[in-house]
Design an enzyme around this catalytic site. Structure first.
Site, PDB file in Angstrom:
ATOM      1  N   GLY A  12      18.098  69.232   1.235  1.00  0.00           N
ATOM      2  CA  GLY A  12      16.921  69.179   0.360  1.00  0.00           C
ATOM      3  C   GLY A  12      17.188  69.574  -1.075  1.00  0.00           C
ATOM      4  O   GLY A  12      16.287  70.050  -1.763  1.00  0.00           O
ATOM      5  N   SER A  13      18.420  69.330  -1.569  1.00  0.00           N
ATOM      6  CA  SER A  13      18.674  69.692  -2.973  1.00  0.00           C
ATOM      7  C   SER A  13      17.879  68.793  -3.924  1.00  0.00           C
ATOM      8  O   SER A  13      17.435  69.240  -4.988  1.00  0.00           O
ATOM      9  CB  SER A  13      20.172  69.654  -3.300  1.00  0.00           C
ATOM     10  N   ASN A  14      17.659  67.544  -3.540  1.00  0.00           N
ATOM     11  CA  ASN A  14      16.804  66.679  -4.374  1.00  0.00           C
ATOM     12  C   ASN A  14      15.350  67.150  -4.335  1.00  0.00           C
ATOM     13  O   ASN A  14      14.652  67.125  -5.357  1.00  0.00           O
ATOM     14  CB  ASN A  14      16.907  65.220  -3.918  1.00  0.00           C
ATOM     15  N   MET A  90      16.822  60.853   7.046  1.00  0.00           N
ATOM     16  CA  MET A  90      17.843  60.063   7.735  1.00  0.00           C
ATOM     17  C   MET A  90      17.277  59.086   8.774  1.00  0.00           C
ATOM     18  O   MET A  90      17.981  58.649   9.662  1.00  0.00           O
ATOM     19  CB  MET A  90      18.887  60.992   8.388  1.00  0.00           C
ATOM     20  N   ARG A  91      15.999  58.763   8.642  1.00  0.00           N
ATOM     21  CA  ARG A  91      15.421  57.781   9.564  1.00  0.00           C
ATOM     22  C   ARG A  91      15.159  56.474   8.828  1.00  0.00           C
ATOM     23  O   ARG A  91      14.843  56.486   7.633  1.00  0.00           O
ATOM     24  CB  ARG A  91      14.081  58.280  10.108  1.00  0.00           C
ATOM     25  N   ILE A  93      12.791  53.503   7.961  1.00  0.00           N
ATOM     26  CA  ILE A  93      11.334  53.369   7.848  1.00  0.00           C
ATOM     27  C   ILE A  93      10.931  52.005   8.427  1.00  0.00           C
ATOM     28  O   ILE A  93      11.533  50.996   8.074  1.00  0.00           O
ATOM     29  CB  ILE A  93      10.961  53.429   6.346  1.00  0.00           C
ATOM     30  N   ASN A 107      13.208  55.795  -2.806  1.00  0.00           N
ATOM     31  CA  ASN A 107      14.371  56.391  -2.149  1.00  0.00           C
ATOM     32  C   ASN A 107      15.465  56.601  -3.189  1.00  0.00           C
ATOM     33  O   ASN A 107      15.503  55.915  -4.207  1.00  0.00           O
ATOM     34  CB  ASN A 107      14.870  55.449  -1.047  1.00  0.00           C
ATOM     35  N   HIS A 109      19.719  56.742  -3.502  1.00  0.00           N
ATOM     36  CA  HIS A 109      20.932  56.384  -2.770  1.00  0.00           C
ATOM     37  C   HIS A 109      22.155  56.782  -3.603  1.00  0.00           C
ATOM     38  O   HIS A 109      22.202  56.486  -4.801  1.00  0.00           O
ATOM     39  CB  HIS A 109      20.944  54.875  -2.497  1.00  0.00           C
TER      40      HIS A 109
HETATM   41  C1  GRF Z   1      21.549  62.552  -1.331  1.00  0.00           C
HETATM   42  O1  GRF Z   1      22.890  62.299  -1.660  1.00  0.00           O
HETATM   43  C2  GRF Z   1      20.746  61.281  -1.396  1.00  0.00           C
HETATM   44  O2  GRF Z   1      21.238  60.361  -2.320  1.00  0.00           O
HETATM   45  C3  GRF Z   1      20.899  60.722  -0.005  1.00  0.00           C
HETATM   46  O3  GRF Z   1      20.913  61.844   0.836  1.00  0.00           O
HETATM   47  C4  GRF Z   1      21.387  62.973   0.116  1.00  0.00           C
HETATM   48  C5  GRF Z   1      20.379  64.061   0.300  1.00  0.00           C
HETATM   49  O4  GRF Z   1      20.816  65.279  -0.221  1.00  0.00           O
HETATM   50  N1  GRF Z   1      19.827  59.784   0.280  1.00  0.00           N
HETATM   51  P1  GRF Z   1      19.797  66.497  -0.357  1.00  0.00           P
HETATM   52  O5  GRF Z   1      19.237  66.752   1.057  1.00  0.00           O
HETATM   53  O6  GRF Z   1      18.735  66.113  -1.322  1.00  0.00           O
HETATM   54  O7  GRF Z   1      20.625  67.657  -0.810  1.00  0.00           O
END
Ligand code: GRF
Length: 201
Positions: A12-14, A90-91, A93, A107, A109
Site C-alpha cells: 500500500g505504498s501508493n 491483485m485481483r 476486475i 490503475n 502499472h
Molecule cells: C505497484 O508497483 C503498482 O504499480 C502495482 O502494484 C504495486 C503496488 O505497490 N500495480 P504498493 O502496494 O502500492 O506498495
C-alpha cells in the site's frame, strides 16, 4: 466533495502517497473507503492510522468472481463512491464491475503499457533487456492492463540494475504521478475520446 475508494492487496505504498497528498490538500476529495482482499496486507494498518474505513473481502468467502464483484459494487454504491483507485490490487476486475464504474476505475502499472503487462512488470522489463521502462496510469476496461492511458513517465534502466535497484526508482515515480492523475480526474480535466485522453489545462 468527490469520494474515492482505494483497492489494495499488499504494502500500500501508493495508497500512502494518496493519503499524504490528500492530507496536504493536493487532493481535494474524501478517502471514503479502502477495499482489501488480503487480511495480512500492510495497507490495512495504513488505513487504520489514517482512519479510513476498510472493507476486507476475501475471495474464499465468495463462490466466484462475479459474486465477489457484485458485493464490491453494492458496497461502492452504498458509500457513494465517485472514483475507484486500484493500487496494487491483485485481483482481475470483472466486466460487470467495469460496466458499473465505466471511466471511473483507474490503475497504476509499473511499466510502459502496452509493454510488460501482468503482475511482474518491473522484472519483465529488466529480463527483456529493455533500456527504458516506466509507469503507466490508465483507466480500467474489460481487458487486463489495456484501458486508455492517462499518464506515463519513463525510467531509464541502467546496466547494473537488478529488480532491487530498479523497483525503488519505479515506485518513486508511481508515488508522484498517481496523485497527479487522481487530481486531474477530480478536477474534471480528463477528456476521454476512445483510447485518447487529453488533459485540459
Ligand atoms: C505497484 O508497483 C503498482 O504499480 C502495482 O502494484 C504495486 C503496488 O505497490 N500495480 P504498493 O502496494 O502500492 O506498495
Amino acid at each position: 466533495m468527490k469520494r474515492i475508494a482505494v483497492f489494495c492487496s499488499g504494502n500500500g505504498s501508493n495508497f500512502q502517497a494518496i493519503i499524504n497528498a490528500q492530507k496536504r490538500g493536493y487532493l481535494k476529495a474524501k478517502l471514503a473507503l479502502m477495499v482489501c482482499d488480503n487480511p495480512s496486507a500492510y495497507a490495512i494498518i495504513r488505513a487504520n492510522k489514517a482512519k479510513i474505513p476498510v472493507a476486507l473481502l476475501e475471495s474464499k468467502h465468495f463462490p466466484d468472481r462475479i459474486a465477489y464483484d457484485k458485493c464490491v459494487v453494492s458496497i461502492l454504491n452504498k458509500a457513494k463512491i465517485d472514483l475507484v483507485v486500484l493500487a496494487g490490487f491483485m485481483r482481475i476486475i470483472s466486466p460487470y464491475f467495469v460496466r458499473a464504474f465505466r471511466n471511473r476505475i483507474i490503475n497504476i502499472h509499473p511499466a510502459l503499457l502496452p509493454s510488460f503487462k501482468g503482475a511482474h512488470g518491473i522484472k519483465d522489463a529488466l529480463d527483456y533487456g529493455a533500456k527504458v521502462t516506466g509507469v503507466t496510469v490508465h483507466f480500467v476496461d474489460e481487458k487486463m492492463d489495456h484501458g486508455a492511458i492517462i499518464l506515463q513517465e519513463t525510467v531509464d534502466i541502467k546496466n547494473y540494475d537488478t529488480e532491487e535497484t530498479l523497483a525503488p526508482r519505479i515506485h518513486k515515480i508511481e508515488h508522484k504521478i498517481y496523485p497527479k492523475a487522481i487530481k486531474f480526474f477530480l478536477e474534471g480535466r480528463l477528456k476521454v475520446n476512445r483510447r485518447k485522453i487529453f488533459v485540459r489545462s
